[in-house]
Design a protein around this motif. Structure first.
Motif, PDB file in Angstrom:
ATOM      1  N   ALA A  58       0.835  -1.203   0.000  1.00  0.00           N
ATOM      2  CA  ALA A  58       0.000   0.000   0.000  1.00  0.00           C
ATOM      3  C   ALA A  58       0.868   1.250   0.000  1.00  0.00           C
ATOM      4  O   ALA A  58       0.575   2.228  -0.686  1.00  0.00           O
ATOM      5  N   ARG A  59       1.976   1.203   0.778  1.00  0.00           N
ATOM      6  CA  ARG A  59       2.880   2.362   0.798  1.00  0.00           C
ATOM      7  C   ARG A  59       3.408   2.647  -0.605  1.00  0.00           C
ATOM      8  O   ARG A  59       3.462   3.790  -1.056  1.00  0.00           O
ATOM      9  N   SER A  60       3.813   1.595  -1.324  1.00  0.00           N
ATOM     10  CA  SER A  60       4.364   1.773  -2.659  1.00  0.00           C
ATOM     11  C   SER A  60       3.345   2.384  -3.614  1.00  0.00           C
ATOM     12  O   SER A  60       3.666   3.249  -4.426  1.00  0.00           O
ATOM     13  N   LEU A  61       2.089   1.916  -3.514  1.00  0.00           N
ATOM     14  CA  LEU A  61       1.053   2.465  -4.387  1.00  0.00           C
ATOM     15  C   LEU A  61       0.833   3.944  -4.103  1.00  0.00           C
ATOM     16  O   LEU A  61       0.655   4.750  -5.015  1.00  0.00           O
ATOM     17  N   ARG A  62       0.854   4.311  -2.790  1.00  0.00           N
ATOM     18  CA  ARG A  62       0.666   5.715  -2.438  1.00  0.00           C
ATOM     19  C   ARG A  62       1.814   6.574  -2.943  1.00  0.00           C
ATOM     20  O   ARG A  62       1.620   7.695  -3.405  1.00  0.00           O
ATOM     21  N   LEU A  63       3.035   6.058  -2.839  1.00  0.00           N
ATOM     22  CA  LEU A  63       4.196   6.869  -3.206  1.00  0.00           C
ATOM     23  C   LEU A  63       4.552   6.749  -4.689  1.00  0.00           C
ATOM     24  O   LEU A  63       5.457   7.422  -5.165  1.00  0.00           O
ATOM     25  N   GLY A  64       3.880   5.862  -5.403  1.00  0.00           N
ATOM     26  CA  GLY A  64       4.111   5.766  -6.836  1.00  0.00           C
ATOM     27  C   GLY A  64       5.334   4.971  -7.207  1.00  0.00           C
ATOM     28  O   GLY A  64       5.935   5.200  -8.250  1.00  0.00           O
ATOM     29  N   GLY A  65       5.767   4.003  -6.411  1.00  0.00           N
ATOM     30  CA  GLY A  65       6.917   3.183  -6.741  1.00  0.00           C
ATOM     31  C   GLY A  65       6.900   1.901  -5.947  1.00  0.00           C
ATOM     32  O   GLY A  65       6.095   1.716  -5.032  1.00  0.00           O
ATOM     33  N   SER A  66       7.792   0.995  -6.297  1.00  0.00           N
ATOM     34  CA  SER A  66       7.829  -0.314  -5.647  1.00  0.00           C
ATOM     35  C   SER A  66       8.560  -0.290  -4.319  1.00  0.00           C
ATOM     36  O   SER A  66       8.435  -1.227  -3.528  1.00  0.00           O
ATOM     37  N   GLY A  67       9.375   0.730  -4.081  1.00  0.00           N
ATOM     38  CA  GLY A  67      10.188   0.765  -2.873  1.00  0.00           C
ATOM     39  C   GLY A  67      11.384  -0.154  -2.946  1.00  0.00           C
ATOM     40  O   GLY A  67      12.017  -0.433  -1.928  1.00  0.00           O
ATOM     41  N   MET A  68      11.730  -0.630  -4.150  1.00  0.00           N
ATOM     42  CA  MET A  68      12.849  -1.553  -4.313  1.00  0.00           C
ATOM     43  C   MET A  68      13.895  -0.975  -5.262  1.00  0.00           C
ATOM     44  O   MET A  68      13.556  -0.318  -6.251  1.00  0.00           O
ATOM     45  N   ILE A  69      15.166  -1.246  -4.955  1.00  0.00           N
ATOM     46  CA  ILE A  69      16.247  -0.947  -5.898  1.00  0.00           C
ATOM     47  C   ILE A  69      17.004  -2.247  -6.159  1.00  0.00           C
ATOM     48  O   ILE A  69      17.038  -3.141  -5.308  1.00  0.00           O
ATOM     49  N   GLY A  70      17.579  -2.360  -7.341  1.00  0.00           N
ATOM     50  CA  GLY A  70      18.319  -3.557  -7.712  1.00  0.00           C
ATOM     51  C   GLY A  70      19.818  -3.330  -7.634  1.00  0.00           C
ATOM     52  O   GLY A  70      20.303  -2.242  -7.950  1.00  0.00           O
ATOM     53  N   LEU A  71      20.544  -4.348  -7.207  1.00  0.00           N
ATOM     54  CA  LEU A  71      22.008  -4.324  -7.192  1.00  0.00           C
ATOM     55  C   LEU A  71      22.513  -5.543  -7.939  1.00  0.00           C
ATOM     56  O   LEU A  71      22.117  -6.673  -7.639  1.00  0.00           O
ATOM     57  N   VAL A  72      23.399  -5.320  -8.901  1.00  0.00           N
ATOM     58  CA  VAL A  72      24.006  -6.411  -9.669  1.00  0.00           C
ATOM     59  C   VAL A  72      25.513  -6.373  -9.442  1.00  0.00           C
ATOM     60  O   VAL A  72      26.163  -5.368  -9.750  1.00  0.00           O
ATOM     61  N   VAL A  73      26.075  -7.449  -8.898  1.00  0.00           N
ATOM     62  CA  VAL A  73      27.515  -7.557  -8.699  1.00  0.00           C
ATOM     63  C   VAL A  73      28.046  -8.704  -9.547  1.00  0.00           C
ATOM     64  O   VAL A  73      27.278  -9.480 -10.122  1.00  0.00           O
ATOM     65  N   THR A  74      29.371  -8.833  -9.590  1.00  0.00           N
ATOM     66  CA  THR A  74      29.964  -9.824 -10.486  1.00  0.00           C
ATOM     67  C   THR A  74      30.418 -11.101  -9.798  1.00  0.00           C
ATOM     68  O   THR A  74      30.615 -12.117 -10.458  1.00  0.00           O
ATOM     69  N   ASN A  75      30.605 -11.067  -8.475  1.00  0.00           N
ATOM     70  CA  ASN A  75      31.079 -12.282  -7.810  1.00  0.00           C
ATOM     71  C   ASN A  75      30.786 -12.203  -6.321  1.00  0.00           C
ATOM     72  O   ASN A  75      31.569 -11.640  -5.547  1.00  0.00           O
ATOM     73  N   LEU A  76      29.696 -12.808  -5.890  1.00  0.00           N
ATOM     74  CA  LEU A  76      29.317 -12.759  -4.483  1.00  0.00           C
ATOM     75  C   LEU A  76      30.295 -13.518  -3.593  1.00  0.00           C
ATOM     76  O   LEU A  76      30.320 -13.310  -2.381  1.00  0.00           O
ATOM     77  N   ALA A  77      31.122 -14.412  -4.169  1.00  0.00           N
ATOM     78  CA  ALA A  77      32.109 -15.125  -3.374  1.00  0.00           C
ATOM     79  C   ALA A  77      33.259 -14.216  -2.950  1.00  0.00           C
ATOM     80  O   ALA A  77      33.997 -14.549  -2.022  1.00  0.00           O
ATOM     81  N   ASN A  78      33.400 -13.086  -3.626  1.00  0.00           N
ATOM     82  CA  ASN A  78      34.466 -12.134  -3.297  1.00  0.00           C
ATOM     83  C   ASN A  78      33.979 -11.228  -2.163  1.00  0.00           C
ATOM     84  O   ASN A  78      32.962 -10.546  -2.304  1.00  0.00           O
ATOM     85  N   PRO A  79      34.694 -11.183  -1.036  1.00  0.00           N
ATOM     86  CA  PRO A  79      34.243 -10.346   0.090  1.00  0.00           C
ATOM     87  C   PRO A  79      34.057  -8.881  -0.279  1.00  0.00           C
ATOM     88  O   PRO A  79      33.254  -8.188   0.351  1.00  0.00           O
ATOM     89  N   PHE A  80      34.773  -8.401  -1.290  1.00  0.00           N
ATOM     90  CA  PHE A  80      34.609  -7.012  -1.709  1.00  0.00           C
ATOM     91  C   PHE A  80      33.152  -6.723  -2.058  1.00  0.00           C
ATOM     92  O   PHE A  80      32.590  -5.697  -1.652  1.00  0.00           O
ATOM     93  N   TYR A  81      32.527  -7.618  -2.809  1.00  0.00           N
ATOM     94  CA  TYR A  81      31.154  -7.374  -3.253  1.00  0.00           C
ATOM     95  C   TYR A  81      30.154  -7.556  -2.126  1.00  0.00           C
ATOM     96  O   TYR A  81      29.099  -6.915  -2.107  1.00  0.00           O
ATOM     97  N   SER A  82      30.470  -8.427  -1.178  1.00  0.00           N
ATOM     98  CA  SER A  82      29.606  -8.555  -0.005  1.00  0.00           C
ATOM     99  C   SER A  82      29.598  -7.246   0.785  1.00  0.00           C
ATOM    100  O   SER A  82      28.542  -6.787   1.241  1.00  0.00           O
ATOM    101  N   ARG A  83      30.784  -6.649   0.973  1.00  0.00           N
ATOM    102  CA  ARG A  83      30.862  -5.379   1.694  1.00  0.00           C
ATOM    103  C   ARG A  83      30.152  -4.270   0.914  1.00  0.00           C
ATOM    104  O   ARG A  83      29.452  -3.434   1.494  1.00  0.00           O
ATOM    105  N   LEU A  84      30.349  -4.240  -0.404  1.00  0.00           N
ATOM    106  CA  LEU A  84      29.670  -3.234  -1.224  1.00  0.00           C
ATOM    107  C   LEU A  84      28.157  -3.356  -1.064  1.00  0.00           C
ATOM    108  O   LEU A  84      27.453  -2.353  -0.904  1.00  0.00           O
ATOM    109  N   ALA A  85      27.659  -4.598  -1.092  1.00  0.00           N
ATOM    110  CA  ALA A  85      26.213  -4.820  -0.952  1.00  0.00           C
ATOM    111  C   ALA A  85      25.713  -4.352   0.405  1.00  0.00           C
ATOM    112  O   ALA A  85      24.622  -3.777   0.515  1.00  0.00           O
TER     113      ALA A  85
END
Length: 347
Positions: A58-85
């Motif tokens: 309901a909040r998303s409908l009121r505010l006109g968006g899904s309330g979600m953002i997407g993140l795409v990384v290249t290697n979740l096994a690398n701790p660098f990308y875990s920290r970035l996330a």
């Protein structure tokens, strides 16, 4: 008090039990500092008693968006990308957004489908660590949602990005080895098509030029993708009769592979590398590491994206580039130190 028939408790139900307005309940749940502690305690007690859950749809409908953002990384096994996330999630949560995380596994061919899938799930914006240099699919995505790049710059796109001081960090770390008298430094690098690989090689080369030393091309290995390929490359270089006296590695996985090759031989050659990693300070090897705050890369990328989302109806700002600084840290024995404290080689 019980929940309404056919649904869970509402914000009005919480307010009635806490003897405040629904608006006050909303302010408490948003952590508004203007609400008294006594009122805050009553509202949270009512929330607990009723089992109230905020209705994000309901909040998303009121505010006109899904309330979600997407993140795409290249290697979740690398701790660098875990920290970035974690950095992205921290800022997203502060602003009331949820994060959808996807992993391209360093395969450029997978990335367009991942991007399309996130847009189909109605994310309001995207943060992407590109897997390759071809970014036409990101240009197509930008017709639907704002896109911010992290760790690697845009190629032919007019969009925000957050980078690390790749050139400067590699230059400084290599200069440390050169200052200790090493003139035969091996370079163990990730694929040269990647921005990080190219910039870190450029910094490595520039440090040699400033010292008046020409790197030996026979000691340069590129295209390494993980610790195993780095270990094999290090073994091959160390087997040479004219092998290196020190190693430079372009990321933490490559450093770990090189260190494993050295440890198996009982060798204690100095290693310089990008990215700090767990237990680097207790290995006993002479390590020179380029350190930086990977969480901050994620935080900065999320701030740029959310700023665009908050001003989506206004004239879009010019694209922005944020650079996260690096610093060199040093562990273990240095040239001229007494070796008695070095650990024994692996059995």
């Amino acid at each position: 008090m019980t929940a309404r028939r056919g649904g869970g408790p509402t914000m009005h139900d919480v307010g009635k039990l806490a003897q405040v307005s629904a608006m006050t309940v909303s302010r408490v749940l948003k952590n508004d500092p203007g609400v008294s502690e006594e009122t805050r305690e009553r509202v949270f007690a009512a929330v607990d008693r009723l089992g109230y859950r905020r209705n994000e749809t309901a909040r998303s409908l009121r505010l006109g968006g899904s309330g979600m953002i997407g993140l795409v990384v290249t290697n979740l096994a690398n701790p660098f990308y875990s920290r970035l996330a974690l950095g992205v999630q921290e800022v997203a949560t502060e602003h009331g957004f949820r994060m959808l995380l996807s992993n391209s596994a360093e395969e450029p061919g997978r990335e367009p489908g991942i991007i399309d899938g996130l847009i189909d799930h109605q994310v309001e914006g995207l943060i992407v660590v590109p897997a390759g240099s071809r970014q036409q699919h990101l240009a197509a995505a930008m017709r639907h949602v704002p896109v911010v790049l992290a760790a690697r710059p845009p190629a032919g796109l007019d969009t925000d990005c957050v980078l690390v001081e790749d050139f400067h960090g590699a230059f400084e770390a290599t200069a440390c080895l050169l200052s200790e008298g090493h003139s035969r430094i091996a370079f163990l690098g990730n694929p040269p098509a990647l921005y990080t690989g190219a910039e870190r090689l450029r910094g490595f080369w520039a440090a040699h030029e400033e010292a008046g030393i020409e790197p030996d091309n026979a000691l340069i290995r590129q295209g390494l993708v993980d610790a195993a390929t780095a270990e094999r490359a290090a073994d091959e270089l160390l087997d040479r009769p004219d092998g290196p006296t020190a190693l430079f590695c372009t990321n933490n996985r490559i450093s770990q592979g090189a260190i494993r090759a050295l440890y198996k031989r009982g060798a204690a050659l100095p290693v310089a590398g990008f990215d700090d990693f767990d237990l680097s300070d207790v290995l006993g090897l002479p390590l020179t590491l380029v350190s930086y705050d990977a969480d901050e890369i994620g935080r900065q990328a999320a701030r740029l994206l959310i700023d665009r989302l908050h001003h989506r109806d206004a004239e879009p700002p010019a694209s922005r580039r944020v650079t996260v600084p690096t610093r060199v840290i040093r562990h273990g024995l240095r040239s001229g130190d007494h070796p008695s404290s070095a650990p024994p080689p692996s059995a």
